[in-house]
Write a protein that holds these residues in place. Structure first.
Motif, mmCIF file in Angstrom:
data_model
loop_
_atom_site.group_PDB
_atom_site.id
_atom_site.type_symbol
_atom_site.label_atom_id
_atom_site.label_comp_id
_atom_site.label_asym_id
_atom_site.label_seq_id
_atom_site.Cartn_x
_atom_site.Cartn_y
_atom_site.Cartn_z
ATOM 1 N N VAL A 295 78.231 6.170 46.737
ATOM 2 C CA VAL A 295 77.255 6.131 45.638
ATOM 3 C C VAL A 295 77.700 7.047 44.507
ATOM 4 O O VAL A 295 77.736 6.659 43.331
ATOM 5 C CB VAL A 295 75.859 6.548 46.141
ATOM 6 C CG1 VAL A 295 74.882 6.658 44.983
ATOM 7 C CG2 VAL A 295 75.357 5.552 47.180
ATOM 8 N N ASP A 390 70.588 2.691 47.745
ATOM 9 C CA ASP A 390 71.270 3.482 46.726
ATOM 10 C C ASP A 390 72.656 2.937 46.422
ATOM 11 O O ASP A 390 73.123 2.998 45.281
ATOM 12 C CB ASP A 390 71.378 4.937 47.193
ATOM 13 C CG ASP A 390 70.046 5.670 47.119
ATOM 14 O OD1 ASP A 390 69.200 5.251 46.304
ATOM 15 O OD2 ASP A 390 69.849 6.635 47.878
ATOM 16 N N PRO A 535 66.330 7.798 42.893
ATOM 17 C CA PRO A 535 66.729 6.990 44.052
ATOM 18 C C PRO A 535 66.576 5.507 43.768
ATOM 19 O O PRO A 535 65.940 5.099 42.793
ATOM 20 C CB PRO A 535 65.760 7.462 45.143
ATOM 21 C CG PRO A 535 64.551 7.914 44.394
ATOM 22 C CD PRO A 535 65.064 8.520 43.120
ATOM 23 N N ALA A 536 67.166 4.714 44.626
ATOM 24 C CA ALA A 536 67.044 3.263 44.481
ATOM 25 C C ALA A 536 65.581 2.852 44.565
ATOM 26 O O ALA A 536 64.822 3.398 45.373
ATOM 27 C CB ALA A 536 67.848 2.563 45.574
#
Length: 584
Positions: A295, A390, A535-536
């Motif tokens: 990530v 993520d 965050p995702a």
């Protein structure tokens, strides 16, 4: 229009091909549309005429010449673009006369020119067949005929209002684009049921081995891992002269070898060594329990790409474009190796399309090359990434940056009049959009839902931040987009995590480059999430989770960027392969 020529020694064999069905039944209704005197026998329309008769009249001067001629058959194909209208026989006859005149087969006003015919097939193309002995029993002077024929095609395209392909006939274009496969290679791939020719697969393999490689030893070791054979050709002095590469094969004839120059202009030994001399930044070493490395490196790669976009969006030099294109191909090759299956094919196709946007005969800017090669190396050492959570969000972020980069490259080539290169860059952008959509679809849908559920005061506050941070025209465009709701949700989320939305917008917004984006709102959304460490998007993410994610992101980023880069020990170089080979 395109044209290619070849030579041969059997007139009858060439005629049998022209009047036959073709290799894949592509020849329909073959017939003459022109000849040296307008009275040549036509076996396609005259039942009394035979191929042997046509051969005899074409070979008349060859027989009279009385001396062996190594290859007396001149065969040139002229094909209209698929988008062009169907040309009539009379138009093809005029085109054929003009081509044989400039090629040196039958110059205008020369009564002693060579004998020639033009055969038209139903696929909007003609074949010109000639014998190269003139009526005065001298050999035709054909040196440089390809360039003269292509110059004449440029005039023909303008006169007949056909698709203009003149930008593909420049020395710069010829030097920059990858070397195209020849007909036997295409037929072999089709026979074996392969989507690509051996040359194309070999070129991709060499590029992937080169992507982010710090030294020649590492590059050669990666080739070996892929099963690609190589040899370093040397001068009598012992100095390296060039590379040759080959795919492994189980055929009785052994592997077919290609020099680096026969794959692409930038895959020669000097060009590859030039990349090594520029160097790369070594990635930081992995840490125990570092689950977010893929990530982090994707976010950093997107930042590097954004810097490259800014560099080339404001009157760049050719060297900067060359560097960015080269670096982008390396990044895409490493992304294709480390991305999930759902986007890998599209990323690879984008890399292959971007090869046709290269800038030839220009020294690439060292700073841009090093930055993007370093990003490619870090992606490679970051390991495989998933397609959701993520990792999926990070993938969407870097892909959105690469889409914008491809668009800006297309814009530059279009401004230079390089239409084919601009089209290739747009094709790369299209593949990247597809890959982006496969990662971005779900998170954007979640953010859009959240944005539409925001209270009116919160939406008004985010709209005010947009208007204050962006120029009026950009702000109006962002607020009118369908993606505005997702951006508003992201700004509200960042605000809850302790960020200043207006400052994040100002940080994420480029200058001219944001105006080039398909969706400025989407670009801002991903940049803000990246810069803010959000965050995702998940259906049940809480405010506390968002605060924690942002804090962890800041801590990880600071720790990673401040730590010294450790050297990565390259694998040992493999032994050189045997010297027996076939070359292309």
């Amino acid at each position: 229009m395109i044209t290619t020529a070849r030579s041969g020694k059997y007139t009858l064999g060439a005629l049998q091909y022209l009047y036959g069905p073709g290799r894949v039944n592509e020849h329909t209704d073959p017939h003459l549309v022109g000849s040296w005197d307008g009275f040549a026998p036509d076996p396609g329309r005259d039942p009394e005429a035979t191929l042997a008769q046509l051969r005899d009249v074409l070979d008349l001067h060859v027989v009279r010449y009385g001396q062996p001629v190594k290859k007396h058959v001149y065969h040139r194909m002229v094909r209209a673009d698929p988008s062009d209208r169907n040309l009539s026989d009379e138009e093809w006859a005029d085109i054929a006369r003009r081509i044989v005149a400039v090629a040196g087969i039958a110059p205008d006003g020369d009564p002693d020119g060579c004998r020639w015919i033009a055969v038209h097939h139903g696929d909007n193309h003609i074949h010109i067949l000639a014998t190269t002995i003139r009526a005065d029993l001298t050999q035709a002077r054909l040196r440089g005929d390809q360039y003269r024929a292509e110059d004449e095609l440029t005039e023909i395209e303008r006169q007949y209002r056909l698709k203009d392909l003149s930008d593909t006939r420049t020395p710069e274009y010829r030097a920059a684009i990858p070397k195209r496969a020849k007909s036997p290679e295409l037929r072999k791939a089709e026979r074996l049921g392969q989507e690509e020719t051996g040359r194309a697969r070999l070129r991709t393999g060499v590029r992937r081995a080169l992507a982010g490689a710090a030294t020649e030893e590492e590059f050669l070791a990666r080739l070996t891992v892929q099963g690609i054979r190589f040899e370093i050709r040397r001068l009598p002095s012992g100095d390296a002269k060039g590379y040759t590469f080959a795919l492994p094969t189980g055929g009785p004839s052994g592997p077919v070898w290609f020099s680096g120059s026969k794959l692409a202009a930038d895959l020669t030994l000097p060009k590859i060594h030039e990349r090594f001399a520029i160097g790369v930044n070594q990635p930081a070493p992995s840490r125990a329990g570092d689950q977010g490395r893929s990530v982090t490196v994707r976010y950093r790669a997107s930042t590097t790409t954004d810097r490259a976009v800014r560099t080339i969006d404001d009157e760049p030099q050719a060297g900067q474009i060359a560097a960015v294109v080269s670096g982008a191909i390396e990044m895409l090759d490493t992304l294709a190796l480390t991305s999930p299956v759902l986007s890998r094919k599209e990323i690879n196709q984008a890399a292959r399309a971007l090869e046709y946007t290269a800038v030839a005969r220009t020294r690439a800017a060292r700073t841009e090359v090093r930055a993007m090669r370093s990003a490619a190396r870090e992606l490679l050492y970051g390991g495989l990434a998933g397609g959701s959570g993520d990792e999926g969000t990070a993938a969407a972020t870097v892909l959105s940056s690469l889409v914008l980069l491809a668009i800006v490259i297309a814009k530059w080539h279009a401004a230079q009049g390089n239409q084919r290169q601009a089209e290739a860059a747009h094709a790369a952008a299209a593949h990247l959009r597809t890959a982006y959509g496969r990662h971005a679809g779900r998170p954007i849908a979640l953010l859009d839902t959240r944005g539409r559920q925001l209270s009116e005061p919160i939406r008004d506050r985010q709209e005010t931040a947009i208007r204050q941070a962006l120029p009026a025209d950009q702000a109006a465009r962002v607020l009118a987009e369908d993606g505005w709701a997702a951006l508003a949700a992201t700004l509200a989320e960042a605000e809850q995590a302790g960020h200043d939305p207006q400052a994040l917008i100002a940080q994420a917004a480029g200058q001219r480059e944001l105006a080039s984006a398909d969706s400025p709102a989407a670009v801002l959304t991903w940049r803000i999430r990246r810069n803010g460490g959000l965050p995702a998007p998940a259906p049940k993410a809480t405010t506390e989770e968002r605060r924690t994610g942002a804090a962890l992101f800041r801590s990880t980023t600071n720790r990673t960027t401040s730590s010294p880069a450790a050297a990565v020990t390259p694998p040992p170089a493999p032994p050189a392969p045997d010297q027996v080979r076939r070359t292309r």
